[in-house]
Design an enzyme around this catalytic site. Sequence first.
Site, PDB file in Angstrom:
ATOM      1  N   ILE A  15       0.833  -1.213   0.000  1.00  0.00           N
ATOM      2  CA  ILE A  15       0.000   0.000   0.000  1.00  0.00           C
ATOM      3  C   ILE A  15       0.859   1.252   0.000  1.00  0.00           C
ATOM      4  CG2 ILE A  15      -2.106  -0.978   0.997  1.00  0.00           C
ATOM      5  CD1 ILE A  15      -1.107  -0.051   3.728  1.00  0.00           C
ATOM      6  N   GLY A  16       2.161   1.101   0.022  1.00  0.00           N
ATOM      7  CA  GLY A  16       3.014   2.295  -0.003  1.00  0.00           C
ATOM      8  C   GLY A  16       4.454   1.906  -0.191  1.00  0.00           C
ATOM      9  N   GLY A  30       8.425   3.383   0.244  1.00  0.00           N
ATOM     10  CA  GLY A  30       9.269   4.433   0.807  1.00  0.00           C
ATOM     11  C   GLY A  30      10.706   4.123   0.541  1.00  0.00           C
ATOM     12  N   GLY A  31      11.560   5.072   0.910  1.00  0.00           N
ATOM     13  CA  GLY A  31      12.985   4.902   0.679  1.00  0.00           C
ATOM     14  C   GLY A  31      13.527   3.718   1.446  1.00  0.00           C
ATOM     15  N   HIS A  32      12.956   3.458   2.596  1.00  0.00           N
ATOM     16  CA  HIS A  32      13.574   2.453   3.450  1.00  0.00           C
ATOM     17  C   HIS A  32      12.824   1.149   3.437  1.00  0.00           C
ATOM     18  CE1 HIS A  32      15.364   6.128   4.599  1.00  0.00           C
ATOM     19  NE2 HIS A  32      14.250   6.575   5.106  1.00  0.00           N
ATOM     20  N   GLY A  33      11.593   1.180   2.971  1.00  0.00           N
ATOM     21  CA  GLY A  33      10.859  -0.060   2.971  1.00  0.00           C
ATOM     22  C   GLY A  33       9.480   0.126   2.375  1.00  0.00           C
ATOM     23  N   VAL A  91       5.318  -0.714   2.478  1.00  0.00           N
ATOM     24  CA  VAL A  91       4.305  -0.940   3.496  1.00  0.00           C
ATOM     25  C   VAL A  91       3.227  -1.851   2.912  1.00  0.00           C
ATOM     26  CG1 VAL A  91       2.694   0.151   5.088  1.00  0.00           C
ATOM     27  CG2 VAL A  91       4.780   1.334   4.431  1.00  0.00           C
ATOM     28  N   LYS A  95       5.433  -2.583   7.790  1.00  0.00           N
ATOM     29  CA  LYS A  95       6.490  -1.923   7.019  1.00  0.00           C
ATOM     30  C   LYS A  95       7.701  -2.829   6.994  1.00  0.00           C
ATOM     31  CE  LYS A  95       9.286   2.184   6.756  1.00  0.00           C
ATOM     32  NZ  LYS A  95       9.475   3.519   7.305  1.00  0.00           N
ATOM     33  N   ASP A 140      11.203  14.355   7.803  1.00  0.00           N
ATOM     34  CA  ASP A 140      10.673  13.952   6.497  1.00  0.00           C
ATOM     35  C   ASP A 140       9.161  14.143   6.474  1.00  0.00           C
ATOM     36  OD1 ASP A 140      10.968  10.970   4.396  1.00  0.00           O
ATOM     37  OD2 ASP A 140      10.585  13.066   3.924  1.00  0.00           O
TER      38      ASP A 140
END
Length: 945
Positions: A651-652, A654-657, A659, A673, A773
């Site tokens: 569902i999302g 991001g830079g680090h992982g 979700v 996440k 962020d």
Amino acid sequence: MMRSLAPAYCFILFLHLLSFASISSETEAEALLKWKASFLSQTNQLKDWRANTSPCNWTGILCNAAGSVTNISLANTTIQGTLHELSFISFSNLTYLNLTLNKLFGAIPPQISSLSKLIYLDLSENQFTGRIPPEIGLLTNLRVLYLYLNRLSGIIPREIGNLKSLLRLESGENNLIGSIPTTLGDLKNLTFLLLFRNNLSGTIPKEIGNLKSLVKVELGENQLNGSIPTSFGNLSNLEYLILRDNQLSGSIPQEIGNLMKLVKLGLDTNQFVGYLPQNICQGGLLTNFSVNTNYLIGTIPKSLKTCTSLFRLHLNGNRFTGNISDLFGVYPDLKFIDVSHNAFSGEVSKNWGQSPNLVTLRMAGNNLTGSIPSEIGNATQLHELDFSSNGLVGTIPKELGRLTSLLKLKLDDNQLSGRVPIELGSLTDLENLDLSKNKFNDSIPSFVGDFLKLNYLNLSNNEFSQAIPFQLGKLTQLSQLDLSHNTLEDMIPSELSGMESLENLNISHNNLSGIIPISFKDMLGLTYVDVSYNDLEGALPNNKAFQDANQEALAGNKGLCGNVRFLKPCNKQSSKKDLRLVALVTFPLIGAVAVLSIFLFAILLKRKQKHPHVEESNMDEIFCSVLPLNGKTMHEEIINATEDFDSMYCIGKGGHGNVYRASLSSANTVAVKKFHLLRNEDKNFQKEFLNELRALTEMRHRNIVKLFGFCSHPRHSFLVYEYLERGSLATMLSKDDEAKELEWSKRLNIIRGVAHALCYMHHDCLPPIVHRDISSKNILLNSEYEACVSDFGTAKFLNPDSANWTALAGTYGYIAPELAYTMEVNEKCDVYSFGVVTLEIIMGRHPGDLLLPLPSGSSSAFVLPAHQMHIADVFDQRISAPTDEVAGKVLSVMKIAFSCLNSSPECRPTMKQVSQQLETQKLHLSKPLYLITCGELLTLNGFTT
Ligand SMILES: *[C@@H]1O[C@H](CO)[C@@H](O)[C@H](O)[C@H]1NC(C)=O
Ligand SMILES: *[C@@H]1O[C@H](CO)[C@@H](O)[C@H](O)[C@H]1NC(C)=O
Ligand SMILES: *[C@@H]1O[C@H](CO)[C@@H](O)[C@H](O)[C@H]1NC(C)=O
Ligand SMILES: *[C@@H]1O[C@H](CO)[C@@H](O)[C@H](O)[C@H]1NC(C)=O
Ligand SMILES: *[C@@H]1O[C@H](CO)[C@@H](O)[C@H](O)[C@H]1NC(C)=O
């Protein structure tokens, strides 16, 4: 002469007899049709060449009054074929034969010599092979002979000397060999002699110096040797003399200086010695002068200094000497000058700034001293500036920032020092930047990350310090990056993996620490790396360039490991490793985890009653502590619910992982996440994971996303959060139908929620936590449209006792401007991001272009033209305009947002002030909303508070 021609005559006469015997009755029309029939493919353009029609009306054919063909003009008619079937003997009146730009191949038949009236012969730009037939010498009326751009081989027949009427002989770009026949000296009327780009050898016949009519002589790119005949000084009409790229030697005759009409002189890439002719620009017409790549000595003649007609000047690669400060003049038309690799001394003249058309200025590899004159900044057309390998000192003048057309800037190998001026940030067209081997210090300017066309960046061998700016990751065209031999520190930003074209990376000999980001595995073009002599540790990224790197390229680090011969293997035994990870996670965070454990335990007990099927965790293999369940089952359940993290559940990102949404059997839906990195060795991962864990365990707020727990496992490490039905604010605003749901009161409520969350983090947590962020992507909404701040991966704990310097984090478009110049973090960077998000919520889109850093102290965050805009036009048009009551509130929120966007952090309010103002402030409109402009809002006209 006659004796040498005699056998050829006999041969031709014999052939003529033969052809008369066999096809004596062939008419011109029949000859043309027969030739056409031999073409390999039909050409539409010759459709009207039909039997029983007069050839005089055919395409490309002209006849005289008597109906006999005089001109065959078939340039560029897609003819593919040979000349073998063309009966030349049939065309006794032909004066003009033009077959240029076709696909004719095979030999030029000697019978062509039977075109005894021929004046123009153009066979250029075809694919003819074989030799130039000596019989061509029989075409004594010929004035123009074009054979260039074919594949002719063999020698230039000396019989060409018989073509006494010849004006133009152009046979360049073939494979001709042998020497230039001296008989060419008999072509008294010759104006153009172009034989360049062949394999001609031998010397240039001095007889050519007798051809007083010559205007153009181009013999370049052959193997000619010997010297330039002094007789060339008699060619008083000569405009072009191009002898470049041969093996010519001796000195350049002083007599060349007598050529008053000379426009272009190209003598480069030979073995000339001695001095330049003193009067080289006597006629004042010289535009192009190139003598580069020879062994010339001495200084630059006065004649050249005053040669204002110059356009291109190549002096590079010789042994010229002298004080360069005053050797050159001011050249109004000069576009190109290269004086590199000589032995000039002295300082760079400020006069170069007075050549308004200068595109290329190269002075590399001399013995230049002094500093770079700021006047160079006036040569605003410059594409290339090369001062490399000299002894220049001082700083880069900020005026070079005016050279916005610059593609290549080479200042390497000098003694330049200081900061790279911020003004260079405007050179956004740069493709090649080399500042290596100087004494530049301070940080690498982050604006280099905006040079999006950069292909080559070399900052090695300087005194650059601090972290590598993560902005360099935006350089997607970069193929070579060398930052070696500096004092760079901190971790390698994982963003660098955004440089998707990178082939060669050298960051050796710095103080970089931590692990090499695993994201480097995505840099598929990477071929050579050198990370030696840093403090790097952990596993090599799964990237060919790293795996194949030799020992030297990895040497001198703290603890790199991997499946490479000369590195220690990374310990991969699972259960022990897991415990080690748990230890790594736990020990630095005993306090935080203790809080979490108590918290978890308490809730766990409570939930246990509701969910009787709770299992205990197996701490030996997996550390998993998730509410309402925990243990191995929990881990498995999440894996099952997401089908091993199938993208379907994502569902999302991001830079680090990423979700994922996981619906558990307990009828609970959670957000999971999962961190990209699964390797235990990865410090980055540990940092992000721990940061988030720590930040969230220390926070309890209705506007901050709730953490249920976390799992660490050799394959998957993830955090489990409360699931927020409506997803991120960014997604909602991007979809028209969802954005319509967000009417003004909901939007104001979201802004308030974010403000409260940030106020809590900044003012109620100890140490204060800066999110770093804040963006619409990291604000989630629950079913009630209540905002929850999420993604604490880059959060920073502000330690009051130490300076808070760190690598830059955040999302482009939300980052406070000061972070481009300083790495010092305080809560004011969140305040700025909050301002951006607030405007975004009101406008329905990122304020983008409206935002511009204005001088500090200015109360405005908007670009000036925006002052004229009506506020109502700025509002999100997808929802109906606010009522006057609500409008007053929205405008006061906007005003607060502007104050948050102040470019100077000190002038921004704190989140505490923002929260209070949001609750209390409301503007009263003294005129209708649709009449109010942005400028008025800023100056408060038309309002009362
Ligand atoms: C042959 O035709 C081409 C194309 O029209 C023209 O450029 C060229 O000058 C002609 N050659 C001669 C010798 O007239
Ligand atoms: C140049 O031409 C003059 C007059 O025609 C002649 O006397 C002289 O020898 C020529 N110089 C050279 C170098 O050929
Ligand atoms: C070069 O010439 C300039 C101006 O004439 C003078 O100031 C400078 O000292 C000279 N430099 C050298 C190295 O001779
Ligand atoms: C460069 O100039 C300095 C000072 O004029 C001189 O000592 C040195 O020998 C020169 N170097 C070269 C390579 O010409
Ligand atoms: C990296 O830089 C060092 C030092 O300047 C040099 O010795 C090495 O060859 C470079 N490596 C690569 C891959 O270019």
